[in-house]
Design a protein around this motif. Structure first.
Motif, PDB file in Angstrom:
ATOM      1  N   LEU A   1       5.067-123.477 100.618  1.00 61.77           N
ATOM      2  CA  LEU A   1       5.368-124.183 101.872  1.00 61.77           C
ATOM      3  C   LEU A   1       5.876-125.597 101.604  1.00 61.77           C
ATOM      4  N   LEU A   2       5.308-126.268 100.590  1.00 60.49           N
ATOM      5  CA  LEU A   2       5.807-127.597 100.236  1.00 60.49           C
ATOM      6  C   LEU A   2       7.240-127.540  99.736  1.00 60.49           C
ATOM      7  N   LEU A   3       7.536-126.571  98.886  1.00 61.46           N
ATOM      8  CA  LEU A   3       8.919-126.421  98.406  1.00 61.46           C
ATOM      9  C   LEU A   3       9.877-126.164  99.561  1.00 61.46           C
ATOM     10  N   ALA A   4       9.484-125.268 100.461  1.00 61.36           N
ATOM     11  CA  ALA A   4      10.353-124.976 101.597  1.00 61.36           C
ATOM     12  C   ALA A   4      10.532-126.209 102.486  1.00 61.36           C
ATOM     13  N   GLY A   5       9.447-126.970 102.668  1.00 61.43           N
ATOM     14  CA  GLY A   5       9.568-128.169 103.487  1.00 61.43           C
ATOM     15  C   GLY A   5      10.470-129.225 102.877  1.00 61.43           C
ATOM     16  N   LEU A   6      10.449-129.343 101.539  1.00 64.22           N
ATOM     17  CA  LEU A   6      11.312-130.326 100.877  1.00 64.22           C
ATOM     18  C   LEU A   6      12.789-129.987 100.996  1.00 64.22           C
TER      19      LEU A   6
ATOM     20  N   LEU B   1       8.337-118.197 108.173  1.00 59.38           N
ATOM     21  CA  LEU B   1       7.965-118.012 106.777  1.00 59.38           C
ATOM     22  C   LEU B   1       6.468-117.813 106.579  1.00 59.38           C
ATOM     23  N   VAL B   2       5.658-118.415 107.433  1.00 57.39           N
ATOM     24  CA  VAL B   2       4.215-118.470 107.164  1.00 57.39           C
ATOM     25  C   VAL B   2       3.600-117.080 107.070  1.00 57.39           C
ATOM     26  N   LEU B   3       3.807-116.237 108.078  1.00 56.36           N
ATOM     27  CA  LEU B   3       3.151-114.927 108.086  1.00 56.36           C
ATOM     28  C   LEU B   3       3.614-114.009 106.962  1.00 56.36           C
ATOM     29  N   PRO B   4       4.921-113.839 106.748  1.00 54.85           N
ATOM     30  CA  PRO B   4       5.313-112.980 105.621  1.00 54.85           C
ATOM     31  C   PRO B   4       4.888-113.532 104.266  1.00 54.85           C
ATOM     32  N   LEU B   5       4.867-114.856 104.125  1.00 56.40           N
ATOM     33  CA  LEU B   5       4.391-115.447 102.871  1.00 56.40           C
ATOM     34  C   LEU B   5       2.920-115.116 102.645  1.00 56.40           C
TER      35      LEU B   5
END
Length: 525
Positions: free
Chosen positions: A353-358, A378-382
């Motif tokens: 999630l941090l990588l995606a947010g960056l 992204l949250v649920l499938p991740l």
């Protein structure tokens, strides 16, 4: 460092000098290509000063800061970070503080931290981070122009984050020692208490595997869309020097696209502008910047259902990390193992999630105001991929499932073998059954012997004798005859009451049996 003043001043100075050196290298990384492009761009009216100002704006963006543009073509804030440049800056900071750690001699010759090592490391890191953030803020203020204005506040925050994260990695890196015959080795992750060191190693392995999966997808798309990228490159006609600068820009964006590809592999959606989206279900794109690397994006339209199978790729990376975790914590107590099993998926999910947010951001206030992963998708499938992959590995390796499966298979195999053996025994049939050899000295019969000494099919005793000679009895025949003789209900006699002479033949009689069996004709002699 013989006095307290020296022990404080030396780390402080070393941290300050390290920050200035990293800022200088980072400035050169962006200024040199900008000046080269300005010199090579004969059709451009930009001056060398303009090139330097653009480079300063790119440097702020590379740290994760923002720049406000008012060019007429693009108006608004630009917050999209070239992740490749950011990784380079973090690496430079880590290498610089690693040298500082070695010069401060934080670890003694016997592999133990010296007295005051943590204090000196903290002072150098604080000096490095503070100097770096202030220096980047000064460069951001210098980079202001009529068309671009870097955000000084974001420059300070992003600069401090890059400096501290990179500096901390460098200092920890400096503690690493190779083992010798007299001194044990020092590993950074082994400094963490159990089981968090194993969790960190496994999570790092999983995140690198996930990033590699995204990078692999980008490379495959680039290789399969070479003509489209070539057409965009020809339209720009950057020339030799401009082509090199354009290549550097695309390399800086390549890790960003790899994270976007990872989000798609995990089942999320990547937005490339207003009313657009790229996912495993469909591709909807609009007008994009004229970058050749963007020509690798798939054509708009629905994707086949088999595309969802690509989610197995990130699941495999997470599973490999879980396998490493199970092996690392195998010797720990059950409580620590459970802690590691719970912490591992949490760390992986947070890191992704941090990588995606960056990698989210925008370019101006127009249709490109939203770029990058849509975090809500992204949250649920991740969570599903990470939890299911980890749970599957734990169910196979951390429980008795594998031994139980092996025992079950072995038991089933034994049952099958026993059933096959019983079936073969029943298929042979008991002696004396219809169509088989009867009791000891009996004829071959299909329906019982006739009263006149012939078989049911008209065969004579002589034929039966011949059959007896051709098919001598074995131990089973002797046993069968004994049982029949004791019962007294299956003695084959001729009509005149005399025993068949053929029954005395050596092929069908056993002297031992005759002596032992009281009902035998020979025993009565």
């Amino acid at each position: 460092m013989s006095t307290d003043g020296d022990s404080i001043t030396t780390p402080l100075v070393r941290g300050l000098l390290a920050a200035l050196s990293v800022l200088g290298i980072g400035l050169a990384v962006v200024v040199v290509p900008a000046l080269a492009a300005q010199v090579a761009g004969t059709a451009s009216s930009a001056t060398a000063l303009d090139a330097v100002l653009i480079a300063l704006n790119v440097l702020v963006l590379g740290h994760g800061g923002g720049v406000v543009l008012s060019t007429g073509v693009i108006d608004g804030a630009v917050t999209l970070t070239p992740v490749g440049l950011q990784i380079l800056l973090v690496l430079l900071a880590a290498l610089s503080l690693r040298r500082v750690g070695h010069r401060l001699e934080l670890v003694r010759g016997d592999g133990v931290l010296r007295v005051g090592a943590l204090r000196d490391a903290g002072v150098s890191l604080a000096a490095f981070g503070g100097t770096y953030a202030i220096g980047l803020a000064v460069l951001a203020a210098i980079g202001r122009s009529a068309d671009a204005a870097p955000m000084v506040t974001s420059a300070v925050v992003s600069g401090a984050l890059v400096a501290v994260s990179g500096g901390l990695i460098g200092l920890l890196w400096s503690l690493r020692r190779e083992p010798t015959t007299a001194v044990p080795g020092v590993r950074v992750l082994e400094l963490l208490p159990a089981p968090y060191g194993a969790v960190a190693r496994s999570a790092l392995l999983a995140v690198l595997g996930l990033f590699g999966a995204g990078m692999l997808l980008v490379l495959v798309l680039m290789l399969t869309h070479v003509p489209a990228q070539s057409a965009l490159f020809d339209q720009l006609a950057p020339g030799i020097v401009g082509g090199l600068v354009l290549t550097l820009v695309q390399l800086a964006l390549l890790p960003l696209l790899a994270v976007w590809a990872l989000v798609v592999l995990l089942g999320g959606t990547v937005v490339v502008g207003t009313s657009t989206g790229i996912s495993l279900a469909e591709v909807q794109t609009g007008v994009l910047p004229a970058l050749p690397i963007l020509g690798a994006l798939p054509e708009p339209g629905d994707l086949p259902g088999a595309t969802w199978a690509l989610m197995l790729v990130p699941a495999l990376a997470v599973g490999l990390g879980a396998v490493s975790l199970v092996r690392d914590v195998a010797e720990l107590e059950r409580r620590e193992q459970i802690t590691a099993w719970i912490a591992y998926p949490v760390v992986v999910v947070v890191a992704v999630l941090l990588l995606a947010g960056l990698t989210t951001g925008g370019i101006g206030d127009g249709r490109l105001v939203h770029l990058g992963p849509a975090m809500g998708t992204l949250v649920l499938p991740l969570l599903g991929v990470v939890v299911l992959a980890t749970g599957l590995v734990l169910a196979v390796l951390a429980t008795d499932l594998v031994p139980w499966t092996r025992r079950t298979i072995a038991s089933l195999r034994e049952r099958v073998d026993a059933a096959e053996s019983a079936e073969r025994g029943e298929g042979a049939g008991p002696r004396g059954s219809t169509g088989t050899r009867g009791s000891f000295g009996s004829r071959w019969r299909t329906g019982g012997a006739a009263a006149d000494g012939t078989d049911g099919d008209g065969a004579t005793d002589e034929d039966a004798d011949t059959a007896d000679d051709e098919h001598p009895t074995d131990a089973d025949d002797v046993d069968a005859w004994d049982e029949d003789a004791e019962d007294g209900d299956d003695q084959d006699e001729d009509p005149d009451g005399a025993w068949d002479e053929d029954a005395r033949d050596e092929d069908t009689w056993s002297a031992d049996v005759a002596d032992e069996d009281p009902l035998s004709p020979r025993a009565g002699r």
